[in-house]
Design an enzyme around this catalytic site. Sequence first.
Site, mmCIF file in Angstrom:
data_model
loop_
_atom_site.group_PDB
_atom_site.id
_atom_site.type_symbol
_atom_site.label_atom_id
_atom_site.label_comp_id
_atom_site.label_asym_id
_atom_site.label_seq_id
_atom_site.Cartn_x
_atom_site.Cartn_y
_atom_site.Cartn_z
ATOM 1 N N ILE A 1 0.899 -1.154 0.000
ATOM 2 C CA ILE A 1 0.000 0.000 0.000
ATOM 3 C C ILE A 1 0.944 1.212 0.000
ATOM 4 O O ILE A 1 1.894 1.264 0.779
ATOM 5 C CB ILE A 1 -0.948 -0.037 1.222
ATOM 6 C CG1 ILE A 1 -1.769 1.237 1.389
ATOM 7 C CG2 ILE A 1 -0.222 -0.303 2.519
ATOM 8 C CD1 ILE A 1 -2.863 1.095 2.486
ATOM 9 N N SER A 2 0.717 2.150 -0.906
ATOM 10 C CA SER A 2 1.662 3.265 -1.077
ATOM 11 C C SER A 2 1.704 4.171 0.157
ATOM 12 O O SER A 2 0.782 4.176 0.966
ATOM 13 C CB SER A 2 1.249 4.110 -2.284
ATOM 14 O OG SER A 2 0.923 3.301 -3.390
ATOM 15 N N ALA A 3 2.787 4.951 0.262
ATOM 16 C CA ALA A 3 2.923 5.907 1.368
ATOM 17 C C ALA A 3 1.871 7.008 1.207
ATOM 18 O O ALA A 3 1.611 7.468 0.090
ATOM 19 C CB ALA A 3 4.313 6.514 1.364
#
Length: 214
Positions: A60-62
């Site tokens: 899950i992206s930052a």
Amino acid sequence: MEYKKRKEEMVEILKREKYIKTENVRKAFLSVERENFVPENYKKFAYVDYPLPIGGGQTISAPSMIATMLEVAELKWGVRVLEIGSGSGYNAALIAEIVGDKNIITIERIGRIAEFAEKNLINSGHKVKVVCRDGSFGFEEEAPYDRIIATAAVPQIPPPWEEQVKENGIIVAPVGSKFFQYLVRAEKKNGKTKEKKICPCVFVPMVGEYGFRE
Ligand code: SAH
């Protein structure tokens, strides 16, 4: 510290650091609980500005990266969005908050991850359509779209996306090699997309026909 407080602090910082620029994006981040989109053992890191593993080698992206993409995409209520790379479903939930549940479709290649995204979206109260297939082809059935947002890296913008985005529509995608990319904003004008580099970034590769080989 409780999650709500951590979330509010994170949003404050993202705003102060100018990743969050608009009220739409700020409200979306406040409305979606990131802890509901990460595996149990990572929940305590839900509001750290860092990508987190979601299984199958995917992440899950930052939050700061997601905020940048959402701002670049210039979203508002009613805009039709195709997201490619559902992952946890978190980004799809944020987009749904801004454009409305009916206006976003998200595509995921890996069956188990598509189910994870679907479950997380339902649990967080978002009725978003999750499709399991190679999103490098886009999703012709429901084209055209106002926005196409990819959260996996491509070597170049796939031609089907350029076809499936409307005139004056915007594609936001990490474009480059398997290990390093630039976030690109491509706007369609007079039938042609014009690309602009926004910032360096690192996303997992898109695996598929117009992506990379596994
Ligand atoms: N947006 C997600 C993070 C995405 S990670 C979130 O908010 O959590 C990138 C995802 O893209 C991974 O789940 C990966 O399986 C998926 N992916 C890779 N290649 C793909 C393809 N060709 N079509 C659709 N999804 C793909």
